[in-house]
Design an enzyme around this catalytic site. Structure first.
Site, PDB file in Angstrom:
ATOM      1  CG  ASP A  56      -0.196  -0.036   2.536  1.00 18.87           C
ATOM      2  OD1 ASP A  56       0.801  -0.793   2.636  1.00 18.87           O
ATOM      3  OD2 ASP A  56      -0.594   0.683   3.470  1.00 18.87           O
ATOM      4  CG  ASP A  81       7.121   3.960   1.925  1.00 20.75           C
ATOM      5  OD1 ASP A  81       7.083   2.795   2.343  1.00 20.75           O
ATOM      6  OD2 ASP A  81       6.616   4.912   2.523  1.00 20.75           O
ATOM      7  CD  GLU A 136       4.274   0.533   6.803  1.00 21.01           C
ATOM      8  OE1 GLU A 136       5.130   0.743   7.674  1.00 21.01           O
ATOM      9  OE2 GLU A 136       3.955   1.398   5.955  1.00 21.01           O
ATOM     10  CG  ASP A 151       8.806  -0.184   4.778  1.00 19.95           C
ATOM     11  OD1 ASP A 151       8.761   0.643   3.863  1.00 19.95           O
ATOM     12  OD2 ASP A 151       7.952  -0.263   5.681  1.00 19.95           O
TER      13      ASP A 151
END
Lengths: 531, 531
Positions: free
Chosen positions: B155, B186, B220, B251
């Site tokens: 997401d 990201d 997330e 991440d």
């Protein structure tokens, strides 16, 4: 009354183009609603004009007619409320236009000559959006009669049932003698009140005791964009106000819920935008927290220097130009009917300032300035746990101005004070402050115009109205005063608990119906004033 | 990395249901995108497996394959970025589901067994909205090999071109060696990096040196709702983590723009909601200003007591439990490559705290707590001049936690401090404060897992990576550490100026391509670790 300030747009066009319009849409082609003849709403058929009535009989006959047409009045208000003329949302611009056309047709039906005046465009998110036209009307031109200019607005604040309404806001519903719906009291009820009063004269076969001029706009809740320009630079030079003797605005409320009032004063407003910038973008508080001078902590520091916990404004010298309280004025407050405990309960506040003492509460609403912190633009405002460090924030606060505070002078005091506090902070960030202001308004409540309105009020409510002031600001009041050069009076229809702008806005059936009679009686009383 | 905190949802479900979802819509029926076979994206045809390669030749051959497939990698990232899987907006829930299905199909193509795990519903504005499923996968079950559990998220944060992007955020565009698009760094780029690394092994005819487990979620950026529950109460009891030897998360980002790093520590977070209520509804500042104790001025007062202008947190005893700085740790900062002036310039800040001294800046990002003021819910936040007195406001602030601060202990210090300041204020209004917290995370950077990752990094970038910590929080890190009981490592792909969450988010082509090689080399190095 408007939450927004119109201010003197001619001088202060800054930011005027983006007042609370969240969804800019191009206006679709305008569609007018099907016009239903007004007469059908009234159950009593027209009186034969041949029957000459004495003036003494005019009002009783008219009141009777009004009482016989309650359902028609409710139905017409229901029809008006059903048009969601929300001026702050460009998606509803078409509804605003429809509302103006609807009212234009109604005015025509009672015999007025009407004009739709173009007031240009507003800019929203870089797009030019057409403003709704202003409805201007004239009814009667008998030089022997007085002429009253009536102002009202046709637009409303946004409303959703999910905001906490008990019924659909755009479907007028009657419960316990109250008509619930957005715009019921602010300002569609009062605007229709004028229409019904005029129509009642017509229906009972009586001549109107005055000539009338109308200015009905549909952008009042969004800063009345374009209106000042129209009034001052078009209508005034064109001579629209030349014959006007008095100005009447019905866009405010009684002080409480039982006693009528006439309003002779409004506070002004000086609205501040206090901007701090620490970075060119919003930052992640995990990555940057602890390493940057955050704009928010600078802003919170500055906002905390403005007002004390007892409501005292901390700006140096801010009270110096406030008109001193004379003994005479001081006595005025004693007789005013105002229940501070009911006032407190109506908003479920825990405690009022000034220990809730009536005179102090009234004076701090009417004749002393107040400073409110409204919010912050650019910071997190959503529910949930957003961990942003805002790069640029704009704190919003305003001071309600009173006689004899001049906006320019107040702005200078605020700017100087904030710059001083900012220097003390020694922050490397960038600070900027600017303002939008409009001055306070007062009239002389001993003017014959006020006496006429007081007589009319007493006739309806069997009590002398309080001569009141209001804490809010209706900037068009000053513009109409300037444009006409004549006495301006605020004649409220609704009650103090009508909750304009809030959930469950309502207008009492009593205030609506007696308000129609009040307007009719007011026209009658002003008609008797020496020309 | 998330702006939002997941925290320990099991313990702290408070408010978890309304994290930044502004428009609740029912999810429409899910539609999967047409699957395009992954192999078509790679220009080099499969090597004959008959040619037995020595392990020494594996990586050079694999790197060559990667270099020959740059366009395919870009195209696949473009395809992923084109799915606007914005988790905080329920209107995009269907896109989130599409994104999960898209990735499921890609994992299947490289041979993984996949499962979509239902994690139930979230409540938004009283409506139950289905959460996107979590994609769980397994590739290989050779008991002689080590097993790595890889976590990533599918997401993204919201993005509009009008926010200030130079190109459409959901149309990946290459300019000057950078791939601009929401989710590029990201976290879609890193997630695809794993896919490409695995595929490269397959394409050159080499066996994967490790077994893999995958956990890819799509919430997330909105608090990872449902994930902790799935990991701890379903996957762990089911034995999903029984064979896992190492956990790897990609991440986060390099510290700067040139030197790679491996991350062994994250700050925790303690997020506060500070509510003040002065009335049951919003009030008109004209009508009520000067007569009520405004909630905003109380809140601004309290928020102003939290942090000093030099960034020092004013909460009593807040620094007491911070792990003391040892000489050894102090020396670590000397050798770290970090240009504070470039850091300052990248955000166009006027000045940094701590006079911009490198060691101080790093320590205040990594090992000292920081307090940020995020914003106010319930106050005016729109452009323009809204003159509301908010009836209830919720101030938001958070403290980034560091070793050895325990969330419970920090929350108590904050609550006590705020209650003390509130008592000093002597306001009649109602105050309430609550928190959501997750602790800081650190690993031992001398662990063989870290050494393996360091060797892989040096192979790709010809330099020893910095062993870094991050100021932000990735709560799933702690959950995965708890669930697996194994060493967890953060292996960043992107650079420190990638601007995740901000306008013009990007991933350097170099970081993407070398990152694919890094992931492949990391799998190779971990494969060599003793089982």
């Amino acid at each position: 009354m408007s939450y927004l300030l119109n201010s003197l747009n001619r001088q202060l066009s800054l930011l005027s183009s983006k007042v609370l319009i969240s969804n800019a849409n191009l206006i679709r082609e305008i569609e007018t609603v099907k016009v239903r003849p007004l007469l059908k709403f009234y159950s009593v058929t027209q009186q034969p004009v041949s029957e000459k009535m004495t003036t003494e009989k005019t009002l009783p006959k008219l009141f009777k007619f009004v009482d016989q047409n309650v359902e028609s009045y409710k139905n017409l208000l229901k029809e008006a409320v059903a048009i969601p003329s929300i001026s702050c949302d460009a998606k509803h611009r078409e509804d605003c236009n429809r509302m103006v056309f609807w009212m234009r047709d109604k005015l025509k039906e009672v015999g007025a000559a009407t004009e739709l005046r173009d007031v240009g465009y507003q800019t929203i998110d870089g797009k030019e959006i057409k403003l709704p036209p202003v409805l201007v009307g004239t009814l009667g031109n008998d030089t022997k009669k007085n002429t009253i200019c009536v102002y009202g607005h046709l637009d409303v604040q946004p409303a959703l049932k999910s905001d906490g309404w008990d019924s659909e806001p755009f479907d007028l519903q009657e419960r316990d003698g109250k008509l619930y719906g957005r715009g019921s009291t602010d300002d569609k009820g009062p605007v229709l009140g004028w229409l019904h009063a005029i129509n009642a004269y017509k229906e009972i076969g009586e001549e109107l005791p005055v000539n009338l001029k109308f200015v009905f706009e549909c952008m009042e809740e969004s800063g009345s964009e374009g209106l000042d320009e129209l009034l001052m630079n078009k209508l005034k030079p064109e001579g629209f106000f030349d014959t006007v003797d008095y100005v009447c605005i019905s866009d405010n409320y009684w002080l409480g819920t039982t006693k009528p009032c006439i309003t002779y004063g409004l506070r002004g407003i000086s609205y501040y935008f206090l901007e701090i910038e620490c970075a060119k973008m919003d930052l992640h508080s995990g990555v940057f927290g602890g390493t940057v001078h955050e704009a928010m902590s600078d802003l919170i520091y500055l906002m905390n220097t403005l007002v004390a916990k007892d409501g005292k404004i901390l700006i140096t010298d801010i009270y110096k130009s406030v008109a001193p309280l004379t003994d005479n004025e001081s006595k005025l407050y004693d007789s005013i009917d105002f229940d501070t405990e009911a006032y407190r309960k109506s908003i479920e506040a825990y405690e009022l300032l000034h220990k809730g003492v009536k005179e102090q509460i009234l004076m701090h609403r009417w004749r002393y300035p107040s400073l409110s912190l409204h919010g912050i633009e650019g910071a997190a405002f959503q529910p949930g746990a957003k961990t942003v460090i805002p790069g640029k924030v704009i704190g919003k606060f305003s001071i309600r101005l009173v006689p004899d505070q001049e906006p320019d002078e107040v702005e200078k005091l605020v700017f100087d004070y904030v710059h001083k506090k900012w220097a003390e902070r020694e922050s490397p960030n960038k600070m900027r402050i600017w303002a939008q202001s409009g001055r306070a308004w007062t009239e002389n409540p001993d003017h014959p115009h006020y006496q006429a309105a007081a007589r009319a009020t007493k006739l309806i409510y069997q009590t002398d109205p309080d001569m009141s002031r209001e804490g809010g600001s209706i900037p068009v009041t000053i513009t109409l005063q300037e444009a006409s050069g004549k006495n301006v009076l605020l004649l409220p229809m609704g009650a103090g608990d009508d909750m304009a702008h809030s959930q469950n806005e309502k207008l009492n059936v009593r205030n609506y119906i007696e308000g129609i009679k009040l307007f009719a009686a007011y026209l009658y009383e002003v008609g008797k004033l020496a020309k």
